[in-house]
Write a protein that holds these residues in place. Sequence first.
Motif, PDB file in Angstrom:
ATOM      1  N   TRP A 196      25.147  22.818   9.046  1.00 16.39           N
ATOM      2  CA  TRP A 196      24.663  21.998  10.154  1.00 16.39           C
ATOM      3  C   TRP A 196      23.410  22.637  10.742  1.00 16.39           C
ATOM      4  O   TRP A 196      23.283  23.841  10.819  1.00 16.39           O
ATOM      5  CB  TRP A 196      25.743  21.861  11.213  1.00 16.39           C
ATOM      6  N   SER A 197      22.474  21.835  11.162  1.00 16.68           N
ATOM      7  CA  SER A 197      21.196  22.361  11.621  1.00 16.68           C
ATOM      8  C   SER A 197      20.655  21.507  12.760  1.00 16.68           C
ATOM      9  O   SER A 197      21.238  20.483  13.132  1.00 16.68           O
ATOM     10  CB  SER A 197      20.194  22.365  10.460  1.00 16.68           C
ATOM     11  N   VAL A 198      19.523  21.950  13.296  1.00 11.38           N
ATOM     12  CA  VAL A 198      18.838  21.185  14.331  1.00 11.38           C
ATOM     13  C   VAL A 198      18.459  19.805  13.788  1.00 11.38           C
ATOM     14  O   VAL A 198      18.588  18.791  14.480  1.00 11.38           O
ATOM     15  CB  VAL A 198      17.589  21.940  14.814  1.00 11.38           C
ATOM     16  N   LEU A 199      17.994  19.769  12.549  1.00 14.06           N
ATOM     17  CA  LEU A 199      17.596  18.499  11.944  1.00 14.06           C
ATOM     18  C   LEU A 199      18.793  17.563  11.799  1.00 14.06           C
ATOM     19  O   LEU A 199      18.685  16.356  12.055  1.00 14.06           O
ATOM     20  CB  LEU A 199      16.963  18.743  10.577  1.00 14.06           C
ATOM     21  N   ALA A 200      19.940  18.102  11.381  1.00 13.76           N
ATOM     22  CA  ALA A 200      21.137  17.273  11.251  1.00 13.76           C
ATOM     23  C   ALA A 200      21.524  16.678  12.600  1.00 13.76           C
ATOM     24  O   ALA A 200      21.901  15.498  12.689  1.00 13.76           O
ATOM     25  CB  ALA A 200      22.289  18.101  10.687  1.00 13.76           C
ATOM     26  N   THR A 201      21.406  17.474  13.644  1.00 15.25           N
ATOM     27  CA  THR A 201      21.719  16.991  14.986  1.00 15.25           C
ATOM     28  C   THR A 201      20.756  15.879  15.402  1.00 15.25           C
ATOM     29  O   THR A 201      21.164  14.847  15.942  1.00 15.25           O
ATOM     30  CB  THR A 201      21.646  18.145  15.999  1.00 15.25           C
ATOM     31  N   ALA A 202      19.468  16.089  15.139  1.00 21.37           N
ATOM     32  CA  ALA A 202      18.457  15.101  15.522  1.00 21.37           C
ATOM     33  C   ALA A 202      18.672  13.777  14.797  1.00 21.37           C
ATOM     34  O   ALA A 202      18.644  12.696  15.421  1.00 21.37           O
ATOM     35  CB  ALA A 202      17.062  15.648  15.220  1.00 21.37           C
ATOM     36  N   TRP A 203      18.917  13.837  13.485  1.00 20.13           N
ATOM     37  CA  TRP A 203      19.132  12.604  12.728  1.00 20.13           C
ATOM     38  C   TRP A 203      20.438  11.922  13.150  1.00 20.13           C
ATOM     39  O   TRP A 203      20.530  10.685  13.175  1.00 20.13           O
ATOM     40  CB  TRP A 203      19.145  12.890  11.231  1.00 20.13           C
ATOM     41  N   SER A 204      21.443  12.708  13.484  1.00 13.97           N
ATOM     42  CA  SER A 204      22.706  12.134  13.946  1.00 13.97           C
ATOM     43  C   SER A 204      22.530  11.400  15.269  1.00 13.97           C
ATOM     44  O   SER A 204      23.109  10.326  15.481  1.00 13.97           O
ATOM     45  CB  SER A 204      23.762  13.239  14.103  1.00 13.97           C
ATOM     46  N   LEU A 205      21.736  11.982  16.162  1.00 10.44           N
ATOM     47  CA  LEU A 205      21.472  11.338  17.445  1.00 10.44           C
ATOM     48  C   LEU A 205      20.705  10.026  17.252  1.00 10.44           C
ATOM     49  O   LEU A 205      20.990   9.026  17.925  1.00 10.44           O
ATOM     50  CB  LEU A 205      20.690  12.283  18.360  1.00 10.44           C
ATOM     51  N   LEU A 206      19.746  10.027  16.328  1.00 11.49           N
ATOM     52  CA  LEU A 206      19.018   8.795  16.027  1.00 11.49           C
ATOM     53  C   LEU A 206      19.962   7.733  15.465  1.00 11.49           C
ATOM     54  O   LEU A 206      19.891   6.557  15.840  1.00 11.49           O
ATOM     55  CB  LEU A 206      17.896   9.083  15.019  1.00 11.49           C
ATOM     56  N   ALA A 207      20.832   8.160  14.551  1.00 20.41           N
ATOM     57  CA  ALA A 207      21.802   7.222  13.980  1.00 20.41           C
ATOM     58  C   ALA A 207      22.697   6.665  15.069  1.00 20.41           C
ATOM     59  O   ALA A 207      22.984   5.457  15.099  1.00 20.41           O
ATOM     60  CB  ALA A 207      22.642   7.932  12.911  1.00 20.41           C
ATOM     61  N   ALA A 208      23.136   7.515  15.986  1.00 22.42           N
ATOM     62  CA  ALA A 208      23.997   7.072  17.078  1.00 22.42           C
ATOM     63  C   ALA A 208      23.269   6.075  17.983  1.00 22.42           C
ATOM     64  O   ALA A 208      23.864   5.107  18.469  1.00 22.42           O
ATOM     65  CB  ALA A 208      24.477   8.273  17.891  1.00 22.42           C
ATOM     66  N   ALA A 209      21.977   6.305  18.200  1.00 23.48           N
ATOM     67  CA  ALA A 209      21.187   5.396  19.036  1.00 23.48           C
ATOM     68  C   ALA A 209      21.115   4.003  18.410  1.00 23.48           C
ATOM     69  O   ALA A 209      21.287   2.980  19.101  1.00 23.48           O
ATOM     70  CB  ALA A 209      19.790   5.964  19.251  1.00 23.48           C
ATOM     71  N   PHE A 210      20.884   3.950  17.100  1.00 23.98           N
ATOM     72  CA  PHE A 210      20.798   2.644  16.434  1.00 23.98           C
ATOM     73  C   PHE A 210      22.172   1.988  16.307  1.00 23.98           C
ATOM     74  O   PHE A 210      22.283   0.757  16.341  1.00 23.98           O
ATOM     75  CB  PHE A 210      20.131   2.792  15.070  1.00 23.98           C
ATOM     76  N   LEU A 211      23.214   2.805  16.160  1.00 28.88           N
ATOM     77  CA  LEU A 211      24.567   2.250  16.170  1.00 28.88           C
ATOM     78  C   LEU A 211      24.860   1.630  17.530  1.00 28.88           C
ATOM     79  O   LEU A 211      25.423   0.524  17.619  1.00 28.88           O
ATOM     80  CB  LEU A 211      25.585   3.346  15.864  1.00 28.88           C
ATOM     81  N   GLY A 212      24.462   2.320  18.600  1.00 28.21           N
ATOM     82  CA  GLY A 212      24.644   1.772  19.936  1.00 28.21           C
ATOM     83  C   GLY A 212      23.881   0.474  20.136  1.00 28.21           C
ATOM     84  O   GLY A 212      24.397  -0.483  20.726  1.00 28.21           O
ATOM     85  N   ALA A 213      22.635   0.432  19.621  1.00 24.41           N
ATOM     86  CA  ALA A 213      21.831  -0.788  19.736  1.00 24.41           C
ATOM     87  C   ALA A 213      22.473  -1.942  18.967  1.00 24.41           C
ATOM     88  O   ALA A 213      22.512  -3.077  19.446  1.00 24.41           O
ATOM     89  CB  ALA A 213      20.422  -0.525  19.212  1.00 24.41           C
ATOM     90  N   LEU A 214      22.996  -1.647  17.782  1.00 19.23           N
ATOM     91  CA  LEU A 214      23.658  -2.674  16.974  1.00 19.23           C
ATOM     92  C   LEU A 214      24.908  -3.193  17.676  1.00 19.23           C
ATOM     93  O   LEU A 214      25.179  -4.403  17.689  1.00 19.23           O
ATOM     94  CB  LEU A 214      24.022  -2.095  15.609  1.00 19.23           C
ATOM     95  N   THR A 215      25.647  -2.281  18.291  1.00 11.85           N
ATOM     96  CA  THR A 215      26.863  -2.674  19.018  1.00 11.85           C
ATOM     97  C   THR A 215      26.524  -3.551  20.217  1.00 11.85           C
ATOM     98  O   THR A 215      27.162  -4.591  20.447  1.00 11.85           O
ATOM     99  CB  THR A 215      27.625  -1.420  19.481  1.00 11.85           C
ATOM    100  N   LEU A 266      13.551  25.072  11.565  1.00 12.50           N
ATOM    101  CA  LEU A 266      14.374  23.905  11.274  1.00 12.50           C
ATOM    102  C   LEU A 266      15.105  23.976   9.950  1.00 12.50           C
ATOM    103  O   LEU A 266      15.989  23.151   9.690  1.00 12.50           O
ATOM    104  CB  LEU A 266      13.505  22.636  11.280  1.00 12.50           C
ATOM    105  N   GLY A 267      14.734  24.918   9.088  1.00 11.00           N
ATOM    106  CA  GLY A 267      15.286  24.939   7.741  1.00 11.00           C
ATOM    107  C   GLY A 267      16.621  25.626   7.632  1.00 11.00           C
ATOM    108  O   GLY A 267      17.275  25.957   8.615  1.00 11.00           O
ATOM    109  N   ARG A 268      17.023  25.872   6.388  1.00  9.54           N
ATOM    110  CA  ARG A 268      18.309  26.486   6.104  1.00  9.54           C
ATOM    111  C   ARG A 268      18.284  27.968   6.439  1.00  9.54           C
ATOM    112  O   ARG A 268      17.256  28.616   6.375  1.00  9.54           O
ATOM    113  CB  ARG A 268      18.643  26.307   4.617  1.00  9.54           C
ATOM    114  N   GLY A 269      19.436  28.483   6.776  1.00  9.63           N
ATOM    115  CA  GLY A 269      19.538  29.902   7.103  1.00  9.63           C
ATOM    116  C   GLY A 269      19.459  30.775   5.869  1.00  9.63           C
ATOM    117  O   GLY A 269      19.662  30.337   4.743  1.00  9.63           O
TER     118      GLY A 269
END
Length: 358
Positions: free
Chosen positions: A52-71, A157-160
């Motif tokens: 898990w990374s900063v990028l994974a968190t950012a993309w997840s938040l974006l996905a959640a935002a669009f899921l919320g908009a769709l709902t 932002l990359g892998r450890g």
Amino acid sequence: MGWSLLAAAWSLLGTAWSLLAAVWSLLTAVWSLLVTAWSLLVTSWSLLAATWSVLATAWSLLAAAFLGALTLLQQGPGTRRGGGSQISEFFQDLLRYGKTKRGCRELPGWLQVPKRWFTHFYVVSVLWNGFLLICLFQAEFLGESLPSWIQDMHHALGRGSQSKDTDSEHFSALLVLLLLWLHSCRRLAECLWTSVFSSGVMHIVQYCFGLGYYIAVGSTVLCQVPTSVRNGKNLSVQICWYHIIGVMMYIWASLHQHRCLAILADLRKSRSGKVVSLSYSVPFGDWFESVSCPHYFAELLIYVSMAITLGIHNVTWWCVVMYVFFNQALAAVLCHEFYQKNFSSYPKHRKAFIPLVF
């Protein structure tokens, strides 16, 4: 008589003992299964925590935002087109573009741009991801170091450094970046020579978001490379089974996406190829027989194919896929709604996004 009773009792005890032994064996098997499941859960959690990374968190938040908009879009009339509140109108302005903006309020000229400016997204993507592709190729096969500012981005932002470092993982990231660049080249060519854009518009925020998206998605691929690539490292090409499956799926989805986009363009052209209309019609053929927006479905499949090419286990890229899913689903629902409202004879069996499902 007494001996018969004793024999029957003994037999009954033997049967009871057998039942107890069977129950004990069953409990032992269930316990072993629970222990195995717990071990798998702990291992999966450890793997997830490690990747898990900063990028994974950012993309997840974006996905959640669009899921919320769709709902919200699929709920009450307060958020759908025609709602009277200013919040509802602003919400619709940020979601809709092109034909799905019909009936919405007219925005000031400086807040909207032509939909044909989609072409700019792919120009940026071709240039930026092409640059990253060259840098990564030089680092992996020519032993050159990445530019210092890219190294800083990769470090943040990359892998450890604890991540497993193999030639196949280096090659996976390079291959996905190549596929992403080829995808952008094809889409740019289609925007220039295949698609026929109407006078539709999109919000300036959507335009800026689109430009940033293609910079972010290429940078995300680069950050999936193990840390040893920063200072240059000569590698051998190690092709794995998931590379072959991913590339085959990518080609299959890309071909269908191109066919569907050509079908849409042909609705506005004569047989000689001349544009004769900018109006909207109901498309037929290929995946249009099953869904209203097969080109959006193909886009999702293209990103899934890249996830497979990265080795299936890359958590960050699956978060990107999740974002693409909800983003494209939202756009598909809006287009499906447009077709249903404007064409009374629109095929009722068609789904919006995924055949037979949604």
